[in-house]
Scaffold this motif. Structure first.
Motif, mmCIF file in Angstrom:
data_model
loop_
_atom_site.group_PDB
_atom_site.id
_atom_site.type_symbol
_atom_site.label_atom_id
_atom_site.label_comp_id
_atom_site.label_asym_id
_atom_site.label_seq_id
_atom_site.Cartn_x
_atom_site.Cartn_y
_atom_site.Cartn_z
ATOM 1 N N GLY A 97 5.731 57.464 85.888
ATOM 2 C CA GLY A 97 5.192 57.663 87.233
ATOM 3 C C GLY A 97 5.613 56.607 88.244
ATOM 4 O O GLY A 97 4.979 56.471 89.280
ATOM 5 N N LEU A 98 6.640 55.855 87.894
ATOM 6 C CA LEU A 98 7.107 54.840 88.844
ATOM 7 C C LEU A 98 8.594 54.615 88.655
ATOM 8 O O LEU A 98 9.135 54.817 87.575
ATOM 9 C CB LEU A 98 6.365 53.512 88.642
ATOM 10 C CG LEU A 98 6.614 52.774 87.317
ATOM 11 C CD1 LEU A 98 6.451 51.285 87.503
ATOM 12 C CD2 LEU A 98 5.669 53.275 86.252
ATOM 13 N N GLN A 99 9.227 54.192 89.736
ATOM 14 C CA GLN A 99 10.631 53.787 89.657
ATOM 15 C C GLN A 99 10.773 52.350 90.164
ATOM 16 O O GLN A 99 10.848 51.423 89.382
ATOM 17 C CB GLN A 99 11.506 54.796 90.390
ATOM 18 C CG GLN A 99 11.556 56.126 89.610
ATOM 19 C CD GLN A 99 12.333 57.232 90.283
ATOM 20 O OE1 GLN A 99 13.342 57.000 90.924
ATOM 21 N NE2 GLN A 99 11.863 58.470 90.128
ATOM 22 N N CYS A 100 10.745 52.162 91.467
ATOM 23 C CA CYS A 100 10.877 50.777 91.945
ATOM 24 C C CYS A 100 9.589 49.997 91.758
ATOM 25 O O CYS A 100 9.590 48.770 91.783
ATOM 26 C CB CYS A 100 11.294 50.743 93.412
ATOM 27 S SG CYS A 100 9.958 51.076 94.575
ATOM 28 N N GLY A 101 8.482 50.700 91.622
ATOM 29 C CA GLY A 101 7.216 50.039 91.335
ATOM 30 C C GLY A 101 6.476 49.493 92.540
ATOM 31 O O GLY A 101 5.401 48.927 92.396
ATOM 32 N N PHE A 102 7.021 49.682 93.716
ATOM 33 C CA PHE A 102 6.394 49.040 94.871
ATOM 34 C C PHE A 102 5.096 49.742 95.286
ATOM 35 O O PHE A 102 4.118 49.098 95.645
ATOM 36 C CB PHE A 102 7.364 48.983 96.058
ATOM 37 C CG PHE A 102 6.940 47.991 97.102
ATOM 38 C CD1 PHE A 102 7.169 46.630 96.925
ATOM 39 C CD2 PHE A 102 6.285 48.397 98.256
ATOM 40 C CE1 PHE A 102 6.759 45.700 97.870
ATOM 41 C CE2 PHE A 102 5.876 47.470 99.213
ATOM 42 C CZ PHE A 102 6.111 46.123 99.018
ATOM 43 N N CYS A 103 5.097 51.057 95.201
ATOM 44 C CA CYS A 103 3.883 51.804 95.562
ATOM 45 C C CYS A 103 2.875 51.796 94.431
ATOM 46 O O CYS A 103 1.728 52.190 94.610
ATOM 47 C CB CYS A 103 4.237 53.254 95.891
ATOM 48 S SG CYS A 103 4.697 54.215 94.424
ATOM 49 N N THR A 104 3.337 51.409 93.252
ATOM 50 C CA THR A 104 2.603 51.679 92.018
ATOM 51 C C THR A 104 1.209 51.052 91.944
ATOM 52 O O THR A 104 0.243 51.748 91.601
ATOM 53 C CB THR A 104 3.468 51.263 90.806
ATOM 54 O OG1 THR A 104 4.773 51.826 90.988
ATOM 55 C CG2 THR A 104 2.863 51.738 89.512
ATOM 56 N N PRO A 105 1.056 49.758 92.241
ATOM 57 C CA PRO A 105 -0.294 49.199 92.154
ATOM 58 C C PRO A 105 -1.302 49.968 93.020
ATOM 59 O O PRO A 105 -2.396 50.306 92.552
ATOM 60 C CB PRO A 105 -0.091 47.759 92.651
ATOM 61 C CG PRO A 105 1.323 47.441 92.291
ATOM 62 C CD PRO A 105 2.066 48.728 92.551
ATOM 63 N N LEU A 134 1.936 56.619 99.835
ATOM 64 C CA LEU A 134 3.307 57.125 99.900
ATOM 65 C C LEU A 134 4.154 56.519 98.791
ATOM 66 O O LEU A 134 4.045 55.337 98.472
ATOM 67 C CB LEU A 134 3.932 56.772 101.252
ATOM 68 C CG LEU A 134 3.239 57.386 102.473
ATOM 69 C CD1 LEU A 134 3.917 56.895 103.748
ATOM 70 C CD2 LEU A 134 3.280 58.907 102.399
ATOM 71 N N CYS A 135 4.997 57.377 98.212
ATOM 72 C CA CYS A 135 5.993 56.920 97.248
ATOM 73 C C CYS A 135 7.309 57.526 97.679
ATOM 74 O O CYS A 135 7.390 58.716 97.947
ATOM 75 C CB CYS A 135 5.643 57.393 95.838
ATOM 76 S SG CYS A 135 6.958 57.015 94.655
ATOM 77 N N ARG A 136 8.335 56.719 97.777
ATOM 78 C CA ARG A 136 9.628 57.237 98.214
ATOM 79 C C ARG A 136 10.544 57.510 97.024
ATOM 80 O O ARG A 136 11.607 58.079 97.193
ATOM 81 C CB ARG A 136 10.265 56.220 99.167
ATOM 82 C CG ARG A 136 11.420 56.733 100.000
ATOM 83 C CD ARG A 136 11.082 57.899 100.904
ATOM 84 N NE ARG A 136 11.985 57.995 102.043
ATOM 85 C CZ ARG A 136 12.040 59.057 102.838
ATOM 86 N NH1 ARG A 136 11.261 60.103 102.638
ATOM 87 N NH2 ARG A 136 12.878 59.076 103.863
ATOM 88 N N CYS A 137 10.160 57.056 95.837
ATOM 89 C CA CYS A 137 11.077 57.150 94.694
ATOM 90 C C CYS A 137 10.873 58.388 93.834
ATOM 91 O O CYS A 137 11.836 58.999 93.380
ATOM 92 C CB CYS A 137 10.923 55.940 93.780
ATOM 93 S SG CYS A 137 11.377 54.368 94.502
ATOM 94 N N THR A 138 9.643 58.722 93.530
ATOM 95 C CA THR A 138 9.376 59.671 92.440
ATOM 96 C C THR A 138 9.249 61.119 92.889
ATOM 97 O O THR A 138 9.188 62.015 92.041
ATOM 98 C CB THR A 138 8.046 59.331 91.740
ATOM 99 O OG1 THR A 138 6.992 59.478 92.708
ATOM 100 C CG2 THR A 138 8.046 57.909 91.197
ATOM 101 N N GLY A 139 9.132 61.345 94.208
ATOM 102 C CA GLY A 139 8.837 62.708 94.659
ATOM 103 C C GLY A 139 7.467 63.167 94.194
ATOM 104 O O GLY A 139 7.156 64.345 94.251
ATOM 105 N N SER B 193 12.437 52.891 102.375
ATOM 106 C CA SER B 193 12.101 52.327 101.072
ATOM 107 C C SER B 193 10.703 51.744 101.234
ATOM 108 O O SER B 193 10.373 51.200 102.291
ATOM 109 C CB SER B 193 13.093 51.229 100.696
ATOM 110 O OG SER B 193 13.136 50.232 101.700
ATOM 111 N N MET B 194 9.863 51.867 100.210
ATOM 112 C CA MET B 194 8.473 51.444 100.413
ATOM 113 C C MET B 194 8.362 49.939 100.597
ATOM 114 O O MET B 194 7.478 49.459 101.274
ATOM 115 C CB MET B 194 7.586 51.910 99.255
ATOM 116 C CG MET B 194 7.354 53.413 99.240
ATOM 117 S SD MET B 194 6.926 54.126 100.850
ATOM 118 C CE MET B 194 5.445 53.241 101.189
ATOM 119 N N GLU B 195 9.267 49.205 99.988
ATOM 120 C CA GLU B 195 9.340 47.782 100.332
ATOM 121 C C GLU B 195 10.298 47.661 101.511
ATOM 122 O O GLU B 195 11.420 48.149 101.450
ATOM 123 C CB GLU B 195 9.890 46.963 99.155
ATOM 124 C CG GLU B 195 9.937 45.480 99.445
ATOM 125 C CD GLU B 195 11.014 44.715 98.655
ATOM 126 O OE1 GLU B 195 10.873 43.505 98.490
ATOM 127 O OE2 GLU B 195 12.002 45.335 98.230
#
Ligand code: FES
Ligand code: FES
Lengths: 158, 794
Positions: A97-105, A134-139, B193-195
């Motif tokens: 459920g994550l890619q870059c992990g930035f939205c994850t927390p 918002l998540c830009r990586c996982t759709g 990009s989220m960051e």
């Protein structure tokens, strides 16, 4: 004007002097050095900063640190206990459920509260429940899968 | 203990830190004595700087100093365009403006303070006097006489004209039975990009070492470019890309803020941090797309396509960003044959300066624009001749090939089986059943449509000589080091620089599979120029196809050497030694076995090495591919449109991609999902909008519609496998496929839903009002036609 606040974060109570305009997210990141909570925007849209304040998911960029005075905050760093991940964290890993992990927390904090309110959500309810993050990586596909998986593991259906 | 194989959905190594809040992004870095930079940015799109008064800002308690563009002019140099088109105009791009600003967001001064809030306060106190000039934001209008001129070097705002011609389009069009023309707008997007970006710069005056932590996809290239423009010696410059929170192309350049912070840190001898705000990001970080395309397709009524012709105005923004000239040319124009045999293709691209944020690569970078154009035109052609778009596609597909196929644009695809991918997609999605459903729905006033997108993509950047011939300023090969420690643990140093792609997992998976060591014993390190040998970075879906192959080459060298050592230890002929699951053994003597770790120890203890063999077990490789890789696939989208409101929803999305062999299907599926989401985002709702005087109206996340979970469906993904022979892994690259395919699939579906009303084309984004107007206009036109024919008939 510096103000003294006392906040319990992840079980530890600390008293600090903070600027009145300091946001809760900045307090967590800069004063408490809890950098797991992220900042992704300046308009309260992204949800990267989501934490639990007094048991409720809030966007910590919309709360002043002084408003948390006397309160209890839980951040992503406080989820695992005794080195064992929270089931939602484990679900995010299991379902990718994550890619870059930035939205994850933020996404995890929101998802945990979502299941607390509704242990058995439909896909539409999950999507509605996390639309403020918002998540830009996982759709979102695998985030939705992760929340379903966590729900199934904690008594909800698939 | 995880023993991984290629093709396993191994769970990600990165996740443990990222889901527990222990990731380390640039903004998480705090150094002793660190100061904070806030940039004063131009509120005008085009203006002369008359005066910059910093006195009030400098006087604010807590402010260390304030620099203007003029103060640092000499030290900052000019940001380079790393891609050159013949006869290109490349005007200077000062990281901080000192004479003229050309876009809202141009930095004009930098405040340095002890605290970010004080820095921001002080930035407000910097008083800049501007003389405002007329601005231009539209690329086509910018080329016309009398348009405001951005740069002295270009009187018509044109940066370059680029062309590709294969076959003879004019003749093809003349002899064709049908010619269809359309203007297609591929709107400007903001990567999001989220960051956001961020920089921490730290200078050690004792030995002239400058360290720059930055959210980038290209630490080594960034270091090279920084060094070239500022003169700071490359070997005393360290660039670190820590965890990077997404990029999608927008962190692929040398940026002004990297140079500004590096130079300020040098001047002050203290570390400084700059963190980009989101609204700042919207003006200061590159945008994507922004094409105005005039397109023609020609062919015959039997469905044969004989030619394609396009002229593009490519909006480049105010300056040339690092890769900008390559995106609308090479990565766009050379892709216009799609999956088809089109004998004549002509394309001219006019790259234009405007008073807007620079445009560069955004996920797909050129290929989504090309695919949108080709797939739209194929559908329009089919509609014009009254044939099924699938029939027309099949009629024009290149036949399956394994060893290269050249198309009219002059490029050579590696391998393809386009029928195969489409067939697979049509096994998953029953078109016949859908057509019945569509008819039934229409009777109930519900508009359904299906759209197809059979796309081709170019990955594996890049064969350096070819890239150089096409304009790249540097080779785009990749590197790896495999360092086996005495205990048999393995460190991989890769020149790729992931930001969500999961290289720490997929690369470790390759090592685990090849050396038979558990995943836990492999550490993949990236993103630090002091730690890794030079590498090109992560972009263009290249990391596995190029970086993975570099890793394979180092592994092979390690294995070759280790086998010789093992043979010596086992006292056997190397030819008799087998290596399987991390154990060396002899065919005939079962009890003689040696684990990989023992060989690693033997290599380091060096007590019993073969004669003249060097001790240690570490190998480095540089891989420069012979060709690009050419993934492809077939996507199918179903939309549902509310006729009364124009609201458009994705009802179903099926993606069949062929990216060659797959190392980790879970990771690939994830990238495909994210890619589709960005393609659907463009089709449905995203779009940067400027006012005519150059203000970005979609200047915050409140105004720019990044898709939420509610805007998107779940996706059905599948694959066919046509390996490439460009690398040993047979892998082609997966990062951008979804984005490239998705937008035309959506638009084709919408046109399919509306074609009974006479709708032939609709531009993105499909905001409700836009769709409603299209429906309404079509109905009005139909009614008018009917009354005309009624009059004629009477
Ligand atoms: S930082 Fe974006 S909502 Fe708080
Ligand atoms: S995982 Fe990158 S933004 Fe969600």
């Amino acid at each position: 004007m510096p103000t003294t606040i006392t906040v319990t974060v992840n079980g530890t109570t600390r008293t600090n002097e903070v600027d009145e305009r300091l946001l809760l997210v900045q307090y967590l990141r800069e004063v408490q050095n809890l950098t797991g909570t992220h900042i992704g925007c300046d308009t309260s849209n992204c949800g990267a900063c989501t934490v639990h304040l007094n048991g409720k998911a809030v966007k910590s960029c919309t709360v002043f640190a002084v408003q948390a005075d006397g309160g209890t905050v839980k951040t992503v760093e406080g989820l695992a206990s005794n080195g064992v991940m929270h089931p939602m964290q484990a679900a995010f890993k299991e379902k990718h459920g994550l890619q870059c992990g930035f939205c994850t927390p933020g996404m995890i904090m929101t998802s945990i509260e979502l299941l607390e309110r509704n242990p058995n959500p439909s896909e539409a309810e999950i999507r509605r429940g996390i639309r403020g993050n918002l998540c830009r990586c996982t759709g979102y596909h695998n985030i939705v899968e992760a929340v379903k998986f966590a729900a199934a593991g904690t008594g909800g259906k698939k | 203990m995880v023993m991984a194989k290629l093709g396993d959905s191994v769970r990600r190594v990165e996740d443990d830190r990222l889901i527990t809040g222990r990731g380390r992004y640039v903004d998480d870095i705090k150094l002793n004595g660190m100061l904070y930079v806030s940039l004063v940015r131009s509120p005008h799109a085009h203006a002369l700087i008359k005066n910059v008064d910093v006195s009030a800002a400098a006087a604010l308690p807590g402010v260390e100093t304030v620099f203007t563009g003029a103060d640092l002019q000499e030290q900052l140099g000019s940001l380079p365009a790393g891609w050159t088109i013949k006869d290109m105009v490349a005007p200077p791009h000062p990281p901080m403006a000192f004479e003229k600003v050309r876009v809202v967001g141009d930095a004009v001064a930098a405040v340095v303070a002890i605290d970010p809030a004080i820095a921001a306060d002080a930035a407000q106190l910097v008083d800049v006097t501007y003389e405002v000039l007329p601005a231009i934001v539209d690329a086509e209008k910018a080329t016309k006489p009398g348009a405001p001129q951005l740069h002295e070097e270009s009187s018509d705002n044109v940066a370059f004209n680029w062309e590709v011609h294969g076959g003879d389009y004019a003749t093809a069009a003349k002899s064709a039975e049908v010619v269809v023309k359309q203007r297609i707008i591929n709107q400007r997007l903001i990567p999001n990009s989220m960051e956001t970006r961020g920089v921490v710069a730290d200078y050690d005056p004792g030995n002239d070492h400058l360290t720059i932590y930055t959210s980038t996809q290209i630490p080594h290239l960034m270091r090279l470019l920084f060094s070239l423009i500022t003169g700071h010696p490359e070997h005393k410059l360290r660039v670190v890309a820590p965890d990077v929170g997404g990029a999608f192309g927008c962190k692929l350049y040398l940026y002004a803020e990297e140079v500004i912070c590096g130079i300020i840190a040098k001047n002050l001898g203290r570390p400084v941090k700059w963190t980009e705000g989101r609204q700042e990001n919207y003006v200061a970080t590159t945008h994507g797309r922004d094409h105005i395309a005039d397109v023609e397709i020609c062919g015959n009524k039997d469905g044969t396509i004989t030619g394609l012709n396009a002229h593009i105005y490519a909006n480049l923004g105010a300056y040339l960003s690092t890769f900008a000239p390559g995106i609308p040319t090479v990565l766009f124009g050379l892709m216009l044959s799609g999956q088809y045999k089109i004998p004549s293709i002509s394309c001219k691209v006019t790259g234009v300066f405007t008073n807007t944020t620079p445009v560069d690569a955004y996920r797909g970078a050129g290929r989504p624009e090309a695919t949108h154009l080709v797939e739209r035109m194929v559908d329009m052609f089919a509609q014009e001749i009254g044939r099924d778009p699938l029939v027309v596609r099949r009629k024009n597909f290149l036949a399956p090939f394994k060893n290269g196929k050249e198309v009219a644009t002059g490029v050579k695809y590696d391998s393809g089986n386009y029928q195969g991918a489409l067939n697979r997609a049509l096994e998953i999605f029953d078109v016949k059943a859908f057509r019945e459903e569509q008819r039934a729905a229409r009777k109930e006033g519900k508009l359904l449509g299906v759209g197809f997108s059979t796309y081709i993509e170019i990955c594996g950047m890049a064969p350096s000589a070819v890239a150089g011939a096409l304009g790249a300023g540097a080779g785009l090969w990749e590197s790896s080091t495999v360092r086996v420690h005495p205990t048999g643990k393995v460190t991989v140093l890769t020149g790729t620089s992931p930001h969500g792609q999961g290289h720490e997992t997929s690369f470790a998976q390759i090592v685990s599979a090849e050396l038979g060591v558990p995943m836990e014993d492999v550490d993949v390190l990236h993103g630090d120029t002091d730690r890794q040998q030079f590498g090109t970075g992560t972009f263009g879906s290249r990391s596995l196809a190029v970086g993975g192959q570099a890793l394979m080459m180092s592994l092979k060298k390690v294995k070759d050497k280790a086998l010789k050592i093992a043979a010596r230890e086992l006292d056997a002929d190397p030819k008799m030694v087998r290596f399987e699951d991390g154990v060396y053994s002899l065919e005939d003597i079962a009890e003689k076995q040696l684990p990989f770790a023992s060989v690693a120890l033997a290599a380091h203890s060096a007590l019993n090495l073969p004669p003249r063999m060097e001790p240690g077990l570490e190998e480095t490789s540089f891989f420069d591919p012979e060709n690009f890789t050419w993934p492809f696939g077939a996507h199918i989208c179903v939309v549902e449109i509310d006729e009364a409101t124009g609201e458009t929803k994705i009802a179903k999305y099926v993606a069949v991609d062929d990216i060659g062999n797959v190392i980790n299907p879970m990771i690939v599926d994830g990238m495909v999902h994210g890619g589709i989401a960005q393609g659907i985002g463009q089709a449905l709702q995203e779009g940067a909008v400027y006012s005519s005087d150059g203000q970005l109206l979609t200047g915050s996340m409140l105004d720019y519609a990044v898709p939420t979970a509610e805007d998107l469906p779940s996706f059905i993904t599948d694959r066919t496998v046509t390996p490439t022979n460009v690398n040993d892994l047979g892998a082609k690259g997966a990062g951008e496929a979804g984005t490239i395919a998705a937008s035309p699939a959506v638009i084709n579906a919408v046109v399919d839903a509306l074609k009974h009303l006479g709708v032939k084309h609709i531009d993105m984004p499909l905001r409700s009002e836009h769709v409603w107007r299209t429906i309404n206009d079509a109905k009005v036109a139909q009614r008018a036609n009917r009354s005309v024919s009624a009059v004629k008939g009477s």
